[in-house]
Design an enzyme around this catalytic site. Structure first.
Site, mmCIF file in Angstrom:
data_model
loop_
_atom_site.group_PDB
_atom_site.id
_atom_site.type_symbol
_atom_site.label_atom_id
_atom_site.label_comp_id
_atom_site.label_asym_id
_atom_site.label_seq_id
_atom_site.Cartn_x
_atom_site.Cartn_y
_atom_site.Cartn_z
ATOM 1 N N SER A 117 0.842 -1.189 0.000
ATOM 2 C CA SER A 117 0.000 0.000 0.000
ATOM 3 C C SER A 117 0.876 1.238 0.000
ATOM 4 O O SER A 117 2.067 1.180 0.337
ATOM 5 C CB SER A 117 -0.889 -0.013 1.249
ATOM 6 O OG SER A 117 -1.538 1.210 1.456
ATOM 7 N N TYR B 155 -2.779 -0.381 10.502
ATOM 8 C CA TYR B 155 -2.711 -0.657 9.069
ATOM 9 C C TYR B 155 -1.360 -0.240 8.503
ATOM 10 O O TYR B 155 -0.720 -1.003 7.762
ATOM 11 C CB TYR B 155 -3.843 0.076 8.345
ATOM 12 C CG TYR B 155 -3.932 -0.260 6.882
ATOM 13 C CD1 TYR B 155 -4.476 -1.467 6.461
ATOM 14 C CD2 TYR B 155 -3.474 0.625 5.908
ATOM 15 C CE1 TYR B 155 -4.559 -1.784 5.120
ATOM 16 C CE2 TYR B 155 -3.553 0.313 4.565
ATOM 17 C CZ TYR B 155 -4.095 -0.890 4.176
ATOM 18 O OH TYR B 155 -4.163 -1.209 2.841
#
Length: 294
Positions: free
Chosen positions: A142, A155
Site C-alpha cells: 500500500s 494498518y
C-alpha cells in the site's frame, strides 16, 4: 473467456482474500489468462459465487490466513486438486482506524496478524511448491507502506512490515528461481475503503490528501495492472503509476504528515470526537454478521 496462450495459461494461482474486492478481481483476471485459481478466504458462499464466474478450473477453501496449521493443510489440498502453484498472491487484508491511545488491543492486533503475519503464513505454506515451479509470490502492500498516516497506526505498521518481509523474502529465494513482487496500491473501490469513508474523521483526512492521492480506483483497473505485473514477474508494481515517485521523497514524508496533522487534527476533533472504528473490511468477519453480496 480464457486465453489460448500466455505465461499464466495452464498454471495454478492462489489468491487470498478472494471472496470479494481486489481478491475477486485478481481471480477473474488470472482466470481470463487461463490460470487455474485457488480461492482462499473467510466467506465460503462468496468464494463459491466468485468461482462460478471464473470460466477455468478453480476450487475454494474457507480459511483464516493467520491459522498456520489450516493454511498448511490447504496448501496440500491445492497441490493435490489443482497442481503446485506457480503464482501466490498475499492479498487478504483488514484495517482499523481511530486514535491509537483508545484503540481496542484485539482489533489492533488482528490487523497486524492478518496483514503481516497472514502474508508470511501464506508464503510459508506455498514456498515448497513455488520452489518446484520456480514461481512468483506477490505481496499486496500500500501507499501506507511508504508514508504512514495518523489514525491508521495498525494498518500502516502492518503494511510497512509486509513490505519489509517481501524485500527480505526476495533476497532469500532469488537463487532458487522464485520471484517476489510488491504491489503498492492506493485507494481502491473495496469494502475496506468504503468502510473508511463511512467514518467522518478518516474521510476528512483522505480529503486533505493531494487530488491524485485521494482518487479511488476501480477494482478492475487495479487487478488488471497487478496481473500484468504477475505475468512479467515484476519486483514492484505501482497503481497508480505516480506512486513510484514517492520512493524518492520517502524520507521527507513523515515530517510533512506530522505538520499537516498538527494543524488539522485539533480542528477535526473540535467538530467531532475521535473514536475507534473497529475492524474495517472483511478480514474481521468471523464474529460479525454476514455482509450482503456486492
Amino acid at each position: 473467456m480464457a486465453q489460448e496462450a500466455g505465461p499464466l495459461h495452464g498454471r495454478t494461482a492462489v489468491v487470498t482474500g478472494a471472496a470479494r474486492g481486489l481478491g475477486e478481481g485478481l481471480a477473474l483476471r488470472l482466470a481470463e489468462r487461463g490460470a487455474r485459481v485457488a480461492l482462499l478466504g473467510r466467506e465460503e458462499a462468496a468464494l463459491a459465487r466468485v468461482a462460478e464466474r471464473l470460466g477455468t478450473e478453480s476450487a475454494c477453501w474457507e480459511v483464516d490466513v493467520t491459522d498456520d496449521a489450516r493454511m498448511a493443510e490447504v496448501a496440500g489440498e491445492v497441490r493435490e486438486r489443482l497442481g503446485p502453484p506457480s503464482v501466490v498472491v498475499a492479498n487478504a487484508g483488514v484495517a482499523e482506524g481511530g486514535p491509537f491511545a483508545e484503540s481496542d488491543p484485539a482489533s489492533w492486533r488482528r490487523v497486524i496478524e492478518v496483514n503481516l503475519v497472514g502474508s508470511a503464513i501464506t508464503a510459508r505454506s506455498h514456498l515448497a511448491a513455488l520452489f518446484e515451479t520456480r514461481g512468483y509470490f506477490l505481496q499486496v502492500a500500500s501507499l501506507a507502506s511508504i508514508g504512514a498516516a495518523p489514525m491508521m497506526s495498525a494498518y500502516c505498521a502492518s503494511k510497512a512490515g509486509a513490505e519489509s518481509f517481501a524485500h527480505s523474502l526476495r533476497a532469500e529465494v532469488a537463487h532458487r528461481g522464485v520471484g517476489v513482487g510488491i504491489a503498492y496500491i492506493n485507494w481502491t473501490d473495496t469494502d475496506m475503503v468504503r468502510d473508511v469513508d463511512a467514518h467522518a474523521v478518516l474521510r476528512e483526512l483522505r480529503g486533505h490528501m493531494p487530488p491524485p492521492a485521494r482518487r479511488v480506483h476501480s477494482v478492475a483497473h487495479v487487478a488488471g495492472r497487478l496481473v500484468r505485473a504477475v505475468e512479467r514477474r515484476r519486483p514492484t508494481v505501482y497503481v497508480p503509476s505516480w506512486m513510484r515517485a514517492t520512493q524518492l521523497v520517502r524520507a521527507a514524508m513523515p515530517p510533512v504528515v506530522t505538520a499537516l496533522s498538527r494543524r488539522e487534527l485539533p480542528r477535526l476533533a473540535a467538530a467531532q470526537p475521535f473514536e475507534p472504528t473497529g475492524l474495517l473490511g472483511p478480514g474481521g468477519l468471523a464474529d460479525a454478521p454476514p455482509r450482503p453480496s456486492a
